[in-house]
Scaffold this motif. Structure first.
Motif, mmCIF file in Angstrom:
data_model
loop_
_atom_site.group_PDB
_atom_site.id
_atom_site.type_symbol
_atom_site.label_atom_id
_atom_site.label_comp_id
_atom_site.label_asym_id
_atom_site.label_seq_id
_atom_site.Cartn_x
_atom_site.Cartn_y
_atom_site.Cartn_z
ATOM 1 N N LYS A 1 38.987 -20.416 61.509
ATOM 2 C CA LYS A 1 39.370 -21.590 60.204
ATOM 3 C C LYS A 1 40.916 -21.982 60.604
ATOM 4 O O LYS A 1 41.178 -23.117 60.800
ATOM 5 N N THR A 2 41.748 -20.878 60.689
ATOM 6 C CA THR A 2 43.373 -21.321 60.752
ATOM 7 C C THR A 2 43.612 -21.782 62.196
ATOM 8 O O THR A 2 44.224 -22.547 62.377
ATOM 9 N N CYS A 3 43.012 -21.343 63.065
ATOM 10 C CA CYS A 3 43.598 -21.593 64.360
ATOM 11 C C CYS A 3 42.941 -23.091 64.727
ATOM 12 O O CYS A 3 43.681 -23.982 65.408
ATOM 13 N N GLY B 1 45.133 -27.282 54.197
ATOM 14 C CA GLY B 1 45.344 -25.873 54.240
ATOM 15 C C GLY B 1 44.443 -25.118 54.886
ATOM 16 O O GLY B 1 43.745 -25.744 55.592
ATOM 17 N N ASP B 2 44.782 -23.684 55.039
ATOM 18 C CA ASP B 2 43.964 -22.987 56.032
ATOM 19 C C ASP B 2 42.985 -22.189 55.592
ATOM 20 O O ASP B 2 42.007 -21.472 56.360
ATOM 21 N N ASP B 3 42.622 -22.114 54.271
ATOM 22 C CA ASP B 3 42.032 -20.768 53.865
ATOM 23 C C ASP B 3 41.086 -20.920 52.675
ATOM 24 O O ASP B 3 40.020 -20.318 52.636
ATOM 25 N N GLU B 4 41.486 -21.615 51.420
ATOM 26 C CA GLU B 4 40.861 -21.467 50.153
ATOM 27 C C GLU B 4 41.102 -22.962 49.536
ATOM 28 O O GLU B 4 42.235 -23.394 49.219
ATOM 29 N N CYS C 1 50.074 -20.441 54.497
ATOM 30 C CA CYS C 1 48.968 -19.917 55.595
ATOM 31 C C CYS C 1 49.125 -18.556 55.876
ATOM 32 O O CYS C 1 50.031 -17.854 55.676
ATOM 33 N N TYR C 2 48.028 -17.997 56.321
ATOM 34 C CA TYR C 2 47.883 -16.766 56.441
ATOM 35 C C TYR C 2 47.223 -16.454 57.732
ATOM 36 O O TYR C 2 45.929 -16.272 57.982
ATOM 37 N N ALA C 3 47.966 -16.624 59.155
ATOM 38 C CA ALA C 3 47.279 -16.765 60.247
ATOM 39 C C ALA C 3 47.122 -15.404 61.093
ATOM 40 O O ALA C 3 48.175 -14.596 61.179
ATOM 41 N N ILE D 1 46.952 -8.703 63.269
ATOM 42 C CA ILE D 1 48.603 -8.964 63.068
ATOM 43 C C ILE D 1 48.447 -10.251 62.214
ATOM 44 O O ILE D 1 47.646 -11.267 62.674
ATOM 45 N N ARG D 2 49.288 -10.465 61.160
ATOM 46 C CA ARG D 2 49.107 -11.696 60.401
ATOM 47 C C ARG D 2 50.318 -12.200 60.263
ATOM 48 O O ARG D 2 51.509 -11.507 59.864
ATOM 49 N N ALA D 3 50.476 -13.535 60.199
ATOM 50 C CA ALA D 3 51.818 -14.102 59.746
ATOM 51 C C ALA D 3 51.532 -15.025 58.523
ATOM 52 O O ALA D 3 50.627 -15.762 58.556
HETATM 53 MN MN LIG Z 1 42.772 -17.757 58.414
#
Ligand SMILES: [Mn+2]
Ligand SMILES: Nc1ncnc2c1ncn2[C@@H]1O[C@H](COP(=O)(O)OP(=O)(O)OP(=O)(O)O)[C@@H](O)[C@H]1O
Ligand SMILES: O=C([O-])CC(=O)C(=O)O
Length: 532
Positions: free
Chosen positions: A237-239, A250-253, A268-270, A315-317
């Motif tokens: 999803k995010t990438c 948005g990247d998730d919800e 975002c939570y990548a 690993i998350r950003a």
């Molecule tokens: Mn994501």
């Protein structure tokens, strides 16, 4: 050295005088606090690098929902990930948690809003032991104009649960009380627990307001056409949504209401293991001053080394939407034109892309077939485990999956939205020899998947048309520019068709077994994966 909450508590033990709760600090103040308290260290670019201790992924088995007798019994899909807890045990834990909080020298508190829609937002007071958890709330949620809340979260990673005393399963727990509007996070450093607990609450509340919540990323093109990508963790999803040519929502919800799509978050939570500037420039550029990096390792120049997965591959950003150049402001848009289901298929059977009719869409959404990838959940190895996760997010959807699927079906019936399923997993075989003696396959490369997504979003696929495969009843595009036409039929990637057909038959069988737990209209059941 970065310190976990218990190390910090031990350091401060002798100096406790009175508890100070810092309310509504700004992001720079929170960053400063996190650094001065030794919660993390700054990378050369000014990102805050923190360590989440032994839990570097979510802990779905430690997640509870308070079960009030007589209330909400049928409303919840009680399961391995929605475990009931008695109200008395929860009240006891909440009191202990408040005591623990008062013993701390400092804590952080603020009121935050999830849901960028005027009527469908949820205001919540979040009180945290760690400054960086409050900073994370600042990146991921909105500061509401009216500072009122009717939900409360206590996030105390240094609190150690006792399974005997507290009626939980380990030293940590996430507990949600829908009736009492309280969330308790104990022993959890990994920040997705915070965002996913709030998502779970929204997933409980929104369907009753006619809003369908989706575990999905969303973006909009320059003509205002909206696309959403649904998928379980690590399916892309995010990438895939982070594309400079489109505006990010948005990247998730997200919520899908009668007015259109709105982000439930503000950041975002990548995943960033092995991320490179060339391959993922949008995410790479967003990881800058003030971003939070969970479990990244710094090299001797103080730069994050994203190839170093010594701590974890997860690993998350975390960064706010404002770190993205091309985005929709505020992150709200019209009705989605396209839905893309991302399925990381580790059987190598599904085509790289297939078009779904409405009944198929409901079937594949309910099935949620994909893989649990990497270590975004603890107790998973770094490998790929095939899974059926209804709604592409079973651990976050507390109601029976049929409630969400019915809403999706109704929304599709009354809209022009087209639905595709994209395989971001394997072709030509399986990820490792341990998968039932099948040949080793290869993962679709990111570039190939991006070409397919671009073709969907530009309308190229619809123009080219589709045809049916001769082995499984799915429709694939006739052609996609930049993709070898042979690649559109997954059987061609296998060393021989017989082993492909055997794997396909197995997968059909797994779909059937999984689907037998749902009671749905025949039309939807009949739309399932079958051999021809
Ligand atoms: Mn994501
Ligand atoms: N063909 C592919 N398509 C998408 N992602 C791929 C592909 N091949 C490899 N990947 C990798 O898979 C990972 C997908 O992670 P991503 O963060 O985009 O998932 P996500 O769906 O946003 O997960 P989460 O819900 O946990 O945030 C990335 O590390 C990406 O580099
Ligand atoms: O929960 C996590 O670890 C991260 C996430 O976004 C997901 O899994 O969907």
């Amino acid at each position: 050295m970065t310190m976990t909450a218990s190390q910090l508590a031990a350091k401060h033990e002798k100096t406790v005088s009175a508890h100070a709760c810092h309310i509504n600090l700004t992001a720079p103040e929170l960053l400063q606090q996190a650094i001065s308290r030794g919660e993390g260290e700054l990378s050369k670019q000014g990102s805050l690098v923190v360590n989440t201790g032994p839990r570097t992924g979510r802990s779905p088995q430690d997640r509870f929902i308070v079960c009030h007798p007589g209330e909400a019994q049928q409303a919840i899909d009680w399961s391995e990930v929605n475990r009931p807890m008695e109200p008395l045990y929860f009240d006891n834990l909440w009191l202990q948690a408040e005591d623990y909080l008062q013993q701390l020298p400092e804590s952080y508190s603020g009121i935050w809003r999830s849901g960028q829609h005027t009527q469908h937002g949820l205001n919540i007071r979040i009180t945290t032991e760690l400054a960086w958890h409050q900073l994370l709330a600042d990146h991921l949620l909105v500061r509401p104009e009216i500072e009122q809340s009717n939900w409360e979260m206590l996030c105390l990673p240094g609190f150690v649960c006792d399974p005997m005393r507290d009626h939980v399963h380990s030293d940590a727990a996430t507990i949600i009380d829908f009736s009492g509007r309280r969330i308790l996070l104990l022993g959890m450093h990994y920040a997705a627990e915070i965002k996913k607990a709030i998502f779970t609450v929204q997933n409980y509340l929104l369907p009753m307001k006619g809003v369908l919540p989706l575990h999905a990323a969303a973006s909009q093109d320059k003509d205002g056409k909206v696309a959403m990508m649904l998928g379980l963790s690590a399916t892309g999803k995010t990438c895939l949504i982070s594309d400079d040519g489109r505006d990010l929502i948005g990247d998730d919800e997200h919520g899908w209401s009668d007015d259109g799509v709105f982000n439930l978050e503000n950041g975002c939570y990548a995943r960033c293991a092995f991320i490179t500037e060339e391959e993922q420039p949008v995410i790479f550029d967003a990881i800058k001053q003030g971003a939070i990096l969970e479990n990244a390792v710094l090299d001797h120049h103080g730069e994050p080394d994203f190839t170093n997965i010594r701590i974890t591959e997860n690993i998350r950003a975390t960064y706010p939407l404002s770190a993205i150049r091309n985005r929709v402001k505020p992150p709200v848009a019209g009705q989605p034109d396209v839905l893309i289901f991302l399925s990381c298929d580790c059987s190598g059977v599904l085509p790289p892309v297939t078009r779904l009719n409405k009944a198929q869409a409901a079937y594949y959404y309910l099935s949620g077939y994909t893989a649990t990838v990497g270590d975004s959940e603890i107790n998973h190895n770094n490998g790929y485990t095939p899974t059926f996760s209804s709604c592409f997010g079973a651990p976050f959807f507390p109601r029976p999956a049929g409630i969400y699927a019915e809403q999706l079906f109704n929304k599709l019936e009354s809209s022009e939205t087209t639905v595709y399923m994209v395989n971001t997993g394997w072709k030509g075989g399986v990820p490792s020899a341990s998968h039932g003696g099948n040949p080793l396959g290869k993962r679709y490369c990111l570039q190939q998947t991006r070409t397919i997504i671009t073709a969907i979003l530009s309308g190229e696929l619809e123009q080219q048309g589709f045809h049916s495969l001769d082995h499984i009843d799915l429709q694939v595009p006739v052609a996609i520019e930049g993709i070898d036409p042979l690649d559109l039929d997954p059987a061609n990637a296998w060393p021989d068709k017989v082993s492909y057909l055997r794997a396909a038959e197995n997968l059909c069988q797994e779909f059937k077994v999984n689907f037998s737990r749902f009671e749905v209209a025949h039309q939807i059941e009949d739309a399932g994966l079958n051999m021809i």
